[in-house]
Design a protein around this motif. Structure first.
Motif, PDB file in Angstrom:
ATOM      1  N   PRO B 193       0.801  -1.237   0.000  1.00  0.00           N
ATOM      2  CA  PRO B 193       0.000   0.000   0.000  1.00  0.00           C
ATOM      3  C   PRO B 193       0.827   1.278   0.000  1.00  0.00           C
ATOM      4  O   PRO B 193       0.503   2.240  -0.692  1.00  0.00           O
ATOM      5  N   GLU B 194       1.980   1.285   0.739  1.00  0.00           N
ATOM      6  CA  GLU B 194       2.712   2.562   0.851  1.00  0.00           C
ATOM      7  C   GLU B 194       3.399   2.943  -0.463  1.00  0.00           C
ATOM      8  O   GLU B 194       3.693   4.097  -0.708  1.00  0.00           O
ATOM      9  N   GLU B 195       3.700   1.938  -1.285  1.00  0.00           N
ATOM     10  CA  GLU B 195       4.337   2.284  -2.562  1.00  0.00           C
ATOM     11  C   GLU B 195       3.506   1.755  -3.742  1.00  0.00           C
ATOM     12  O   GLU B 195       4.038   1.441  -4.790  1.00  0.00           O
ATOM     13  N   GLY B 196       2.222   1.612  -3.528  1.00  0.00           N
ATOM     14  CA  GLY B 196       1.371   1.032  -4.561  1.00  0.00           C
ATOM     15  C   GLY B 196       1.119   1.976  -5.722  1.00  0.00           C
ATOM     16  O   GLY B 196       1.171   3.189  -5.587  1.00  0.00           O
ATOM     17  N   ARG B 197       0.869   1.388  -6.864  1.00  0.00           N
ATOM     18  CA  ARG B 197       0.527   2.177  -8.050  1.00  0.00           C
ATOM     19  C   ARG B 197      -0.745   1.602  -8.634  1.00  0.00           C
ATOM     20  O   ARG B 197      -0.980   0.398  -8.553  1.00  0.00           O
ATOM     21  N   ASP B 198      -1.517   2.469  -9.235  1.00  0.00           N
ATOM     22  CA  ASP B 198      -2.732   2.016  -9.916  1.00  0.00           C
ATOM     23  C   ASP B 198      -2.370   1.471 -11.278  1.00  0.00           C
ATOM     24  O   ASP B 198      -1.791   2.169 -12.095  1.00  0.00           O
ATOM     25  N   ARG B 199      -2.697   0.218 -11.511  1.00  0.00           N
ATOM     26  CA  ARG B 199      -2.416  -0.357 -12.830  1.00  0.00           C
ATOM     27  C   ARG B 199      -3.647  -1.106 -13.310  1.00  0.00           C
ATOM     28  O   ARG B 199      -4.506  -1.517 -12.530  1.00  0.00           O
ATOM     29  N   GLN B 200      -3.705  -1.258 -14.620  1.00  0.00           N
ATOM     30  CA  GLN B 200      -4.804  -1.987 -15.225  1.00  0.00           C
ATOM     31  C   GLN B 200      -4.549  -3.478 -15.027  1.00  0.00           C
ATOM     32  O   GLN B 200      -3.477  -3.988 -15.361  1.00  0.00           O
ATOM     33  N   ILE B 201      -5.519  -4.160 -14.427  1.00  0.00           N
ATOM     34  CA  ILE B 201      -5.379  -5.599 -14.202  1.00  0.00           C
ATOM     35  C   ILE B 201      -6.551  -6.295 -14.883  1.00  0.00           C
ATOM     36  O   ILE B 201      -7.707  -5.867 -14.750  1.00  0.00           O
ATOM     37  N   ALA B 202      -6.251  -7.347 -15.644  1.00  0.00           N
ATOM     38  CA  ALA B 202      -7.311  -8.074 -16.337  1.00  0.00           C
ATOM     39  C   ALA B 202      -7.621  -9.354 -15.579  1.00  0.00           C
ATOM     40  O   ALA B 202      -6.714 -10.077 -15.175  1.00  0.00           O
ATOM     41  N   GLY B 203      -8.919  -9.601 -15.395  1.00  0.00           N
ATOM     42  CA  GLY B 203      -9.334 -10.892 -14.885  1.00  0.00           C
ATOM     43  C   GLY B 203      -9.853 -11.697 -16.065  1.00  0.00           C
ATOM     44  O   GLY B 203     -10.785 -11.274 -16.747  1.00  0.00           O
ATOM     45  N   VAL B 204      -9.217 -12.826 -16.334  1.00  0.00           N
ATOM     46  CA  VAL B 204      -9.615 -13.606 -17.504  1.00  0.00           C
ATOM     47  C   VAL B 204      -9.800 -15.061 -17.094  1.00  0.00           C
ATOM     48  O   VAL B 204      -9.147 -15.550 -16.166  1.00  0.00           O
ATOM     49  N   THR B 205     -10.699 -15.741 -17.796  1.00  0.00           N
ATOM     50  CA  THR B 205     -10.848 -17.163 -17.517  1.00  0.00           C
ATOM     51  C   THR B 205      -9.646 -17.902 -18.087  1.00  0.00           C
ATOM     52  O   THR B 205      -8.929 -17.392 -18.949  1.00  0.00           O
ATOM     53  N   ALA B 206      -9.434 -19.104 -17.601  1.00  0.00           N
ATOM     54  CA  ALA B 206      -8.266 -19.875 -18.045  1.00  0.00           C
ATOM     55  C   ALA B 206      -8.313 -20.109 -19.545  1.00  0.00           C
ATOM     56  O   ALA B 206      -7.284 -20.167 -20.217  1.00  0.00           O
ATOM     57  N   SER B 207      -9.549 -20.222 -20.096  1.00  0.00           N
ATOM     58  CA  SER B 207      -9.682 -20.485 -21.527  1.00  0.00           C
ATOM     59  C   SER B 207      -9.270 -19.289 -22.373  1.00  0.00           C
ATOM     60  O   SER B 207      -9.055 -19.421 -23.578  1.00  0.00           O
ATOM     61  N   PHE B 208      -9.149 -18.111 -21.745  1.00  0.00           N
ATOM     62  CA  PHE B 208      -8.834 -16.890 -22.487  1.00  0.00           C
ATOM     63  C   PHE B 208      -7.544 -17.027 -23.278  1.00  0.00           C
ATOM     64  O   PHE B 208      -7.451 -16.596 -24.430  1.00  0.00           O
ATOM     65  N   PHE B 209      -6.546 -17.676 -22.674  1.00  0.00           N
ATOM     66  CA  PHE B 209      -5.240 -17.746 -23.332  1.00  0.00           C
ATOM     67  C   PHE B 209      -5.267 -18.648 -24.569  1.00  0.00           C
ATOM     68  O   PHE B 209      -4.407 -18.531 -25.425  1.00  0.00           O
ATOM     69  N   ASP B 210      -6.281 -19.531 -24.639  1.00  0.00           N
ATOM     70  CA  ASP B 210      -6.385 -20.393 -25.825  1.00  0.00           C
ATOM     71  C   ASP B 210      -6.761 -19.601 -27.067  1.00  0.00           C
ATOM     72  O   ASP B 210      -6.620 -20.083 -28.192  1.00  0.00           O
ATOM     73  N   PHE B 211      -7.284 -18.389 -26.874  1.00  0.00           N
ATOM     74  CA  PHE B 211      -7.661 -17.576 -28.030  1.00  0.00           C
ATOM     75  C   PHE B 211      -6.449 -16.989 -28.728  1.00  0.00           C
ATOM     76  O   PHE B 211      -6.579 -16.404 -29.794  1.00  0.00           O
ATOM     77  N   PHE B 212      -5.303 -17.133 -28.109  1.00  0.00           N
ATOM     78  CA  PHE B 212      -4.120 -16.466 -28.661  1.00  0.00           C
ATOM     79  C   PHE B 212      -3.048 -17.461 -29.024  1.00  0.00           C
ATOM     80  O   PHE B 212      -2.946 -18.534 -28.445  1.00  0.00           O
TER      81      PHE B 212
END
Lengths: 114, 711
Positions: B193-212
């Motif tokens: 928390p003291e050195e945290g940064r806001d970043r874009q995080i994706a929540g994807v299903t395990a099958s998501f990576f099969d699309f690529f």
């Protein structure tokens, strides 16, 4: 009829053609004639290999072709040596001499050369 | 240009087909052999047979020779083409260097047009055309939306997200899909928390990576077990960028702990470079299992339904599907709609029966979703504007080139007379404009490099790879535009060069060129005027031009007159500029500098004049009879020529006259078409003779009608 002749070895034909046309522009028949005469009719020139060889050399730009008239006024293709071909002739002559000498030496050598 | 060996010229001179040549060569050989054998004492027939026997079957050798000759001919032609191209380019560069101002004007004009398009394209392409990097089966992959009938308003409303429960259900039941996935992203605080940064995080299903088609750069992707509701495992796949910046690209990043939001995750893999999931505009810093992602949020608990089982209060996600090969989009849509509605009335569903949704199978690009987004609308508009800018730039350049081509007619005529083929000339003109266009394209890329970031900042979230110049697709686009612009702008001048009348232009000389009119130029000016007019609201420029010369109102109605008009306006403006100092010093009517130059032109035309022949090239329209007598000896000697056949002659010559230079002789003045006789005579007053100018009178009514009739 001419006596039985030796077939020209592949690879040496190019050298012989280059040597022939180094004397001046010649058509294919004259090249064959020159080689036969220059080797005292020992080497026999196959037309089936001579002409493709001529065209191959032309593609490599060692010889240049030009349509002209023969002595009896027929249309004929004359080949002449290009500067590139002349350089090639020099190189191949040297290589061939070295090669032939080496082969002779091997043929004359005893069973256990020193 | 490299020298063509002498024999090649012979080859082109004979131009016999290759097979014929080989045949001839071999036949010559045969005939020589036969002669040789005859000379040795054989009969002709015997010799022939012997030769045939000796040669044997020559077809193989013959075809080999033909092949070799063809290869040679091909090489020769390629070499000649490259030679020509090289010399064309060199000639074009030399010509441009000789006129740096002209070249700079064209390059800048094209550069602006191309630059605007490159900048816009790099944005539009990302928004509307480019699928996510490394996406597999991109043509068969879609995003699925649900469209609900709107009970209060007309039409439907389409929801971006599909309930996770429904996605799971549809993936399970569907027969027309290869694979499905859910994904969603949001900003999370990563790090302590003291050195945290806001970043874009994706929540994807395990099958998501099969699309690529994207094997992990390090470690592995998570599997279905790690992505199981309710909480999922705390495992994370880093993006390549985060791996580089946070872990220095070290392999021991695997197993490291990373706090994302409330939970601490274990790094199990690194995605390959350029992999950005389905959101290349906002590349996620890390990918976590969708269950872990959803578990980070709290959902209202209703009837014991949880985020993964509830249709209305559960987690929403974007649904990604790939069709089976051979299954159409409509089939998928119908199936998904049917499956959705089947479960609509089921116990776990809360929807009223009249709100049954329809599945929408759309592009994977969010901006091209079922409904046009504002960004895509604006991008389309900006793109259209950029195209208009390019059109205007192209028209301007074509006009400049055409003007130059007109000036170069004598050069072209000389070269044609020297034996340069027209096709060579045409290709040379095209090469010239292509060279210009290439330079313009380079200038455009520079412009896009500066202007592009501003545009992208407006539409796209900045990311590392968003530079125009390194982007291959934009470069390719610029290349295509360059070729199109080069060819289109070069067409007109090239066409001009291709149909030039040699003898006429050789004879007439170079000076004549500048004032001749070209219908093509006029048309270009008109088109350009229209474009400018319609874009800049009101077409002010066109109107301004017409107001400059109210006396030629009749000609304004003629469509292609706009070009002439502007030339005319420029011309008379030039004259006015010259005359002003003269008027102010009270020396109106003395032969000023403008008069002298015009006289030079006139003498040129006069040298062509053959008296007594009707339709001679000098302009005789609007001749003032009083001035004839005073000045031009030719006209004094042949008054009839200029008077009697005037009507017929004018009618015939008027067309040609339009394209001839206007010139003033020292005596008989020529009036440019459309110029009022009174105004013209005042302006063109040629003689210093004061007594003469006093004797002038306005043209009679008959003369005036003659002038009008001639037109």
């Amino acid at each position: 009829m001419p006596a039985p002749k030796v077939e020209v070895l592949r690879g040496t034909l190019d050298l012989l053609i280059l040597k022939a046309v180094s004397w001046g522009p010649m058509h294919g028949y004259a090249v064959a004639q020159w080689i036969e005469r220059a080797t005292n009719d020992v080497l026999r020139i196959e037309e089936g290999t001579l002409y493709p060889a001529l065209h191959r050399l032309e593609n490599r730009e060692w010889i240049a072709a030009e349509w002209g008239r023969s002595d009896n006024n027929q249309r004929a293709k004359f080949y002449s040596l290009t500067p590139k071909g002349r350089a090639q002739l020099r190189v191949e002559t040297r290589t061939w001499t070295v090669y032939a000498k080496a082969v002779f030496e091997a043929l004359d050598a005893p069973a256990n050369p020193s | 240009m490299t020298k063509i060996p002498a024999w090649r010229r012979y080859l082109t001179f004979w131009r016999t087909p290759i097979a014929q040549d080989v045949d001839d060569e071999l036949r010559f050989h045969t005939s020589m052999r036969v002669k040789e054998y005859v000379a040795r004492g054989m009969s002709e027939d015997e010799a022939r047979r012997a030769v045939a026997m000796r040669l044997g079957d020559m077809t193989a050798a013959q075809s080999e020779c033909v092949e070799l000759s063809e290869a040679r001919e091909r090489n020769r032609r390629n070499a000649a083409f490259l030679d020509a191209l090289r010399s064309d380019v060199r000639y074009a560069l030399r010509g441009l260097r000789a006129r740096p101002g002209f070249a700079a004007a064209i390059i800048l004009t094209l550069g602006l047009g191309i630059g605007a398009n490159a900048a816009v394209f790099s944005v539009v392409d990302r928004l509307l055309f480019r699928t996510a990097p490394m996406l597999r089966d991109a043509a068969r992959t879609h995003r699925v939306y649900l469209s609900y009938p709107n009970p209060n308003l007309e039409g439907n409303f389409i929801l971006d997200g599909v309930p996770y429960a429904r996605i799971a259900e549809l993936s399970h039941a569907s027969k027309s899909l290869v694979r499905t996935a859910a994904f969603k992203s949001d900003r999370f605080t990563i790090g302590e928390p003291e050195e945290g940064r806001d970043r874009q995080i994706a929540g994807v299903t395990a099958s998501f990576f099969d699309f690529f088609d994207a094997p992990p750069a390090l470690g592995r992707y998570f599997n279905t077990q790690e992505d199981a509701p309710p909480n999922g495992e705390t495992v994370v796949v880093l993006s390549y960028g985060l791996w580089q910046t946070e872990y220095g690209g070290r392999a021991d990043a695997l197993g490291a702990k990373l706090r994302i939001g409330e939970r601490v995750y274990t790094v199990i893999g690194v995605a390959p470079r350029w992999f950005a999931g389905m959101t290349p505009d906002t590349p996620p810093a890390a990918f976590i299992p969708f269950s872990s992602y959803a578990a980070s949020f709290t959902y209202p608990d209703r009837d014991g339904l949880r985020w993964w089982t509830s249709y209305d209060v559960g987690a929403q996600a974007n649904m990604l599907v790939t069709r089976k090969p051979g299954v159409s989009v409509a089939q998928v849509r119908d199936e998904l709609t049917r499956l959705t509605r089947q479960r609509w009335g089921d116990g776990i569903s809360q929807g009223p029966p009249d709100l049954q949704p329809t599945a929408v199978v759309a592009s994977t690009l969010a901006e091209r979703g079922p409904e046009q987004t504002s960004a895509s609308k604006v991008a389309g508009l900006v793109g259209a504007m950029a195209l208009v800018v390019l059109l205007i730039a192209g028209a301007n350049v074509a006009n400049l080139l055409l003007a130059r081509a007109l000036r170069r007619r004598r050069e072209v005529a000389v070269r044609l007379a020297l034996g340069v083929s027209r096709s060579r000339l045409v290709s040379q003109f095209l090469t010239e404009t292509l060279v210009l266009a290439v330079f313009g394209g380079l200038a455009g890329l520079v412009a896009a490099r500066w202007g592009g970031p501003a545009l992208r900042a407006a539409f796209l979230t900045p990311s590392a790879d968003n530079t125009v110049v390194t982007d291959a697709r934009t470069l390719m686009f610029v290349g295509v535009i360059v070729v199109i612009a080069g060819v289109l702008t070069g067409l007109a001048p090239a066409w001009h060069a291709g149909r030039l009348d040699v003898t006429r232009h050789l004879r007439i000389g170079v000076r004549e060129g500048t004032l001749q009119r070209s219908r093509a130029r006029a048309a270009l000016l008109v088109v350009q005027g229209r474009i400018v007019g319609s874009t800049a609201r009101g077409g002010g420029s066109v109107r301004a031009k017409s107001e400059q010369r109210p006396q030629s109102a009749a000609r304004l109605r003629r469509g292609a007159a706009a070009g002439r008009r502007s030339q005319h306006a420029r011309h008379s403006a030039r004259q006015r500029a010259h005359r002003r100092p003269l008027e102010s010093t009270g020396r109106v009517g003395t032969p000023g500098s403008w008069c002298r130059t015009r006289c030079g032109r006139a003498s040129n035309a006069l040298s062509m004049l053959r008296p007594g022949r009707s339709g001679g090239p000098s302009g005789r329209h609007g001749l003032d009879p009083l001035h004839q007598a005073a000045g031009n000896p030719l006209e004094c000697r042949f008054p009839g020529v200029f008077r009697d056949d005037a009507h017929a002659d004018r009618a015939r010559a008027s067309d040609r006259f339009e394209r001839r230079p206007r010139c003033a002789t020292s005596g008989g003045r020529q009036q440019p078409p459309g110029r009022d006789a009174v105004a013209g005579s005042r302006r063109d007053r040629p003689m210093p003779d004061a007594a003469h100018s006093r004797a002038r009178r306005p043209p009679t009514r008959r003369e005036r009608t003659e002038v009008v009739a001639a037109r």
